[in-house]
Design an enzyme around this catalytic site. Structure first.
Site, PDB file in Angstrom:
ATOM      1  N   GLU A 110       0.842  -1.200   0.000  1.00  0.00           N
ATOM      2  CA  GLU A 110       0.000   0.000   0.000  1.00  0.00           C
ATOM      3  C   GLU A 110       0.873   1.244   0.000  1.00  0.00           C
ATOM      4  O   GLU A 110       1.979   1.237   0.557  1.00  0.00           O
ATOM      5  CB  GLU A 110      -0.854   0.032   1.284  1.00  0.00           C
ATOM      6  CG  GLU A 110      -2.249  -0.504   1.134  1.00  0.00           C
ATOM      7  CD  GLU A 110      -3.188   0.455   0.397  1.00  0.00           C
ATOM      8  OE1 GLU A 110      -2.717   1.297  -0.388  1.00  0.00           O
ATOM      9  OE2 GLU A 110      -4.404   0.334   0.614  1.00  0.00           O
ATOM     10  N   ASP A 114      -4.435   5.080   6.255  1.00  0.00           N
ATOM     11  CA  ASP A 114      -5.039   6.282   6.834  1.00  0.00           C
ATOM     12  C   ASP A 114      -5.944   5.815   7.980  1.00  0.00           C
ATOM     13  O   ASP A 114      -5.488   5.592   9.089  1.00  0.00           O
ATOM     14  CB  ASP A 114      -5.789   6.978   5.693  1.00  0.00           C
ATOM     15  CG  ASP A 114      -6.187   8.397   6.000  1.00  0.00           C
ATOM     16  OD1 ASP A 114      -6.264   8.742   7.178  1.00  0.00           O
ATOM     17  OD2 ASP A 114      -6.436   9.168   5.067  1.00  0.00           O
ATOM     18  N   GLY A 116      -7.288   2.911   8.062  1.00  0.00           N
ATOM     19  CA  GLY A 116      -6.999   1.480   8.209  1.00  0.00           C
ATOM     20  C   GLY A 116      -8.074   0.571   7.627  1.00  0.00           C
ATOM     21  O   GLY A 116      -7.888  -0.641   7.511  1.00  0.00           O
ATOM     22  N   LYS A 142      -0.698   7.207   8.761  1.00  0.00           N
ATOM     23  CA  LYS A 142      -1.106   8.317   9.627  1.00  0.00           C
ATOM     24  C   LYS A 142      -1.692   7.704  10.886  1.00  0.00           C
ATOM     25  O   LYS A 142      -2.894   7.419  10.945  1.00  0.00           O
ATOM     26  CB  LYS A 142      -2.183   9.159   8.940  1.00  0.00           C
ATOM     27  CG  LYS A 142      -1.688  10.010   7.790  1.00  0.00           C
ATOM     28  CD  LYS A 142      -2.858  10.844   7.294  1.00  0.00           C
ATOM     29  CE  LYS A 142      -2.521  11.577   6.036  1.00  0.00           C
ATOM     30  NZ  LYS A 142      -3.706  12.222   5.441  1.00  0.00           N
TER      31      LYS A 142
HETATM   32  C1  PRP Z   1      -5.832   5.418  -0.570  1.00  0.00           C
HETATM   33  C2  PRP Z   1      -4.700   4.430  -0.334  1.00  0.00           C
HETATM   34  C3  PRP Z   1      -5.341   3.314   0.405  1.00  0.00           C
HETATM   35  C4  PRP Z   1      -6.496   4.002   1.131  1.00  0.00           C
HETATM   36  C5  PRP Z   1      -6.158   4.129   2.572  1.00  0.00           C
HETATM   37  O1  PRP Z   1      -6.496   5.055  -1.729  1.00  0.00           O
HETATM   38  O2  PRP Z   1      -4.114   4.014  -1.528  1.00  0.00           O
HETATM   39  O3  PRP Z   1      -5.799   2.297  -0.461  1.00  0.00           O
HETATM   40  O4  PRP Z   1      -6.658   5.291   0.566  1.00  0.00           O
HETATM   41  O5  PRP Z   1      -7.201   4.739   3.272  1.00  0.00           O
HETATM   42  P1  PRP Z   1      -7.844   4.099   4.572  1.00  0.00           P
HETATM   43  O6  PRP Z   1      -6.720   3.616   5.452  1.00  0.00           O
HETATM   44  O7  PRP Z   1      -8.594   5.263   5.188  1.00  0.00           O
HETATM   45  O8  PRP Z   1      -8.755   2.997   4.163  1.00  0.00           O
HETATM   46  P2  PRP Z   1      -7.478   6.056  -2.494  1.00  0.00           P
HETATM   47  O9  PRP Z   1      -8.889   5.767  -2.072  1.00  0.00           O
HETATM   48  O10 PRP Z   1      -6.998   7.454  -2.303  1.00  0.00           O
HETATM   49  O11 PRP Z   1      -7.329   5.584  -3.998  1.00  0.00           O
HETATM   50  P3  PRP Z   1      -6.066   5.664  -4.969  1.00  0.00           P
HETATM   51  O12 PRP Z   1      -4.984   4.766  -4.395  1.00  0.00           O
HETATM   52  O13 PRP Z   1      -6.587   5.155  -6.268  1.00  0.00           O
HETATM   53  O14 PRP Z   1      -5.620   7.104  -5.024  1.00  0.00           O
END
Ligand code: PRP
Length: 188
Positions: A110, A114, A116, A142
């Site tokens: 990943e 964020d 999780g 984070k």
């Molecule tokens: C981001 C990142 C993770 C997720 C983490 O993806 O790549 O997959 O957010 O967030 P969380 O811990 O709150 O679940 P995003 O939705 O921004 O898509 P992308 O990777 O296509 O930009």
């Protein structure tokens, strides 16, 4: 013919986030992570690296090329309801891995952890395919934003609760290819 000079000028004025983690610091940490992973999985057979689209594509490319163990690449795509700044916690599978991971060692790669929710969902989902093991690797986390407990077995950096872009991370699809990780102030 496309006027390249004017396109480049526009990109430069658009891409100017304040640096949080330099390109050199990222590269050094990726080398360390690759060494640790190679050591831990030595003699375990082929490691399946599962990159989470889209954000992990650069980290996965750099990390995978530094490994010294047999490995294959898979991708998975999920979508979370809401924006990254206001995640609802509900995660939906958009694209599953293509290969059969039953009996294989799997490492989820990943860009960011964020709240999780995404990683927790992915661990459970991939576990249901019957792999030998499922572990996790993330470039940044984070910790302040965590809403669920989830293990990150290999972590690049813990970062403050700021909106970060670059090295795969975006803001509204912008700045993904920035070579360093920078901080911006999102409009929403
Ligand atoms: C981001 C990142 C993770 C997720 C983490 O993806 O790549 O997959 O957010 O967030 P969380 O811990 O709150 O679940 P995003 O939705 O921004 O898509 P992308 O990777 O296509 O930009």
């Amino acid at each position: 013919m496309l006027a390249l000079s004017s396109c480049c000028e526009n990109d430069v004025t658009q891409n100017d986030p304040k640096s949080l983690i330099s390109e050199a610091a990222i590269e050094a940490r990726v080398v360390e992570l690759a060494e640790q992973i190679s050591k831990d999985y030595e003699g375990c057979g082929e490691l399946v690296l599962v990159g989470v689209l889209k954000g992990a594509f650069i980290f996965l490319a750099d990390l995978s090329r530094r490994l010294t163990i047999p490995r294959v690449i898979e991708f998975i795509a999920v979508s979370s309801y809401g924006s990254r700044s206001r995640s609802s916690g509900a995660v939906r599978l958009v694209m599953d891995v293509r290969g059969n991971i039953e009996g294989k060692h799997v490492l989820i790669v990943e860009d960011i952890v964020d709240t999780g929710h995404t990683l927790k969902y992915l661990i459970g989902m991939l576990d249901s395919h019957g792999p030998a093991s499922v572990k996790t690797c993330a470039l940044v986390r984070k910790a302040e934003r965590a809403e669920v407990e989830v293990d990150v077995d290999y972590l690049g950096f813990d970062i403050p609760d700021e909106w970060v872009v670059g090295y795969g991370l975006d803001y509204a699809e912008k700045n993904r290819t920035l070579p360093y990780i920078g901080v911006i102030t999102p409009a929403d």
